[in-house]
Design an enzyme around this catalytic site. Structure first.
Site, PDB file in Angstrom:
ATOM      1  N   GLY A   1       0.862  -1.437   0.177  1.00 27.51           N
ATOM      2  CA  GLY A   1      -0.168   0.131  -0.262  1.00 27.51           C
ATOM      3  C   GLY A   1       0.941   1.278  -0.274  1.00 27.51           C
ATOM      4  O   GLY A   1       0.587   2.310   0.643  1.00 27.51           O
ATOM      5  N   SER A   2       1.830   1.062  -0.098  1.00 23.91           N
ATOM      6  CA  SER A   2       2.438   2.203  -0.232  1.00 23.91           C
ATOM      7  C   SER A   2       1.999   3.710  -1.395  1.00 23.91           C
ATOM      8  O   SER A   2       2.410   4.724  -1.250  1.00 23.91           O
ATOM      9  CB  SER A   2       4.535   2.489  -1.157  1.00 23.91           C
TER      10      SER A   2
ATOM     11  N   MET B   1      -4.352  -5.641  -7.066  1.00 16.81           N
ATOM     12  CA  MET B   1      -3.809  -7.337  -7.190  1.00 16.81           C
ATOM     13  C   MET B   1      -5.447  -8.382  -7.883  1.00 16.81           C
ATOM     14  O   MET B   1      -5.179  -9.686  -7.999  1.00 16.81           O
ATOM     15  CB  MET B   1      -3.156  -8.474  -6.990  1.00 16.81           C
TER      16      MET B   1
ATOM     17  N   HIS C   1       0.108   1.347 -13.111  1.00 17.09           N
ATOM     18  CA  HIS C   1       0.359   0.032 -13.562  1.00 17.09           C
ATOM     19  C   HIS C   1       2.327   0.408 -13.759  1.00 17.09           C
ATOM     20  O   HIS C   1       2.527   1.553 -14.760  1.00 17.09           O
ATOM     21  CB  HIS C   1      -0.292  -0.281 -14.991  1.00 17.09           C
TER      22      HIS C   1
ATOM     23  N   GLN D   1       8.692   6.876  -8.501  1.00 16.54           N
ATOM     24  CA  GLN D   1       7.876   7.653  -9.437  1.00 16.54           C
ATOM     25  C   GLN D   1       6.067   7.671  -9.717  1.00 16.54           C
ATOM     26  O   GLN D   1       5.823   8.841  -9.568  1.00 16.54           O
ATOM     27  CB  GLN D   1       8.191   7.267 -10.681  1.00 16.54           C
TER      28      GLN D   1
HETATM   29  C1  GRF Z   1       3.290  -0.768  -7.485  1.00 14.54           C
HETATM   30  O1  GRF Z   1       4.656  -1.073  -8.907  1.00 14.54           O
HETATM   31  C2  GRF Z   1       2.078  -0.662  -9.235  1.00 14.54           C
HETATM   32  O2  GRF Z   1       2.201  -0.243  -9.822  1.00 14.54           O
HETATM   33  C3  GRF Z   1       1.408  -2.408  -8.588  1.00 14.54           C
HETATM   34  O3  GRF Z   1       2.173  -2.958  -7.578  1.00 14.54           O
HETATM   35  C4  GRF Z   1       2.446  -2.133  -6.589  1.00 14.54           C
HETATM   36  C5  GRF Z   1       1.874  -1.975  -5.888  1.00 14.54           C
HETATM   37  O4  GRF Z   1       2.244  -1.762  -4.564  1.00 14.54           O
HETATM   38  N1  GRF Z   1       0.146  -2.603  -9.544  1.00 14.54           N
HETATM   39  P1  GRF Z   1       2.019  -0.439  -3.759  1.00 14.54           P
HETATM   40  O5  GRF Z   1       1.056  -1.810  -2.593  1.00 14.54           O
HETATM   41  O6  GRF Z   1       1.101   0.385  -3.437  1.00 14.54           O
HETATM   42  O7  GRF Z   1       3.512  -0.428  -2.946  1.00 14.54           O
END
Ligand code: GRF
Length: 197
Positions: A16-17, A98, A117, A181
């Site tokens: 969830g970053s 996901m 994405h 980014q």
């Molecule tokens: C990110 O790289 C996003 O683009 C991809 O999954 C990752 C999720 O990272 N679909 P976070 O959970 O937001 O840290």
């Protein structure tokens, strides 16, 4: 964004970053005061998602819906929709969520559903984007914020960021460079949507 309703619901599956970057930006950029917008809820399909703990600690409503407990994708999406709709969202933000969503779900949130994405779309839709970019010899990689349509990783591009692929990069080192980014462009893209009203 639909009319006066600026509630944002964020869907996650893991760390969830990106969600945290959006919540932090909402606070520092005073989205509530400027646009009447707030992150109303964070929902995960995994109860163990780290991001849920963080969101809860921020005082944000959280919920977990285990997709394995539902007989079909349609059943899961119906439960997810009712979990989301109780927050009357003007914007539904997929942030590392996901699960592939059913056409019915996508239709229901048409015009208010966005995703990030980790590739420069339209290149590398789907999974393992960083390894595929390295294997193809790409000199540049990046991330894309886009509207969600029923075709996976298609839909209007709202924002993008580019990073170099460095010699010796692994999928992990490249993913980390791209992720920094993502944390900039996702809040920026949402703010642009809020500004449009
Ligand atoms: C990110 O790289 C996003 O683009 C991809 O999954 C990752 C999720 O990272 N679909 P976070 O959970 O937001 O840290």
């Amino acid at each position: 964004m639909s009319g006066v309703n600026k509630n944002i619901v964020i869907l996650i599956s893991g760390s969830g970053s990106n969600m945290a970057a959006i919540v932090e930006t909402a606070r520092t950029q005073r989205w509530q005061t400027r646009f009447g917008a707030r992150v109303a809820a964070v929902i995960s399909n995994k109860a163990a998602a780290q991001g849920l703990v963080w969101a809860k600690a921020q005082g944000i409503a959280t919920a977990a819906l285990d997709h394995t407990a539902y007989a079909s994708r349609e059943d899961f999406d119906a439960a997810l929709m009712s979990g989301i709709d109780r927050h009357e969202p003007g914007l539904v933000v997929l942030a590392g969520f996901m699960r592939i969503l059913t056409p019915g779900f996508v239709r229901h949130y048409e015009g208010r559903l966005v995703n990030i994405h980790p590739s420069l779309l339209p290149a590398f839709t789907g999974l393992k984007t960083h390894q595929r970019a390295i294997d193809m010899g790409c000199r540049f990689a990046g991330a894309t914020v886009h509207r969600v349509t029923s075709e996976l990783d298609h839909g209007e591009i709202l924002d993008q960021a580019v990073v170099p692929v460095m010699p010796g990069d692994t999928a992990e080192t490249l993913a980390a460079r791209v992720l920094t980014q993502e944390h900039l462009i996702y809040p920026r893209a949402i703010e642009a949507l809020l500004q449009k009203g």
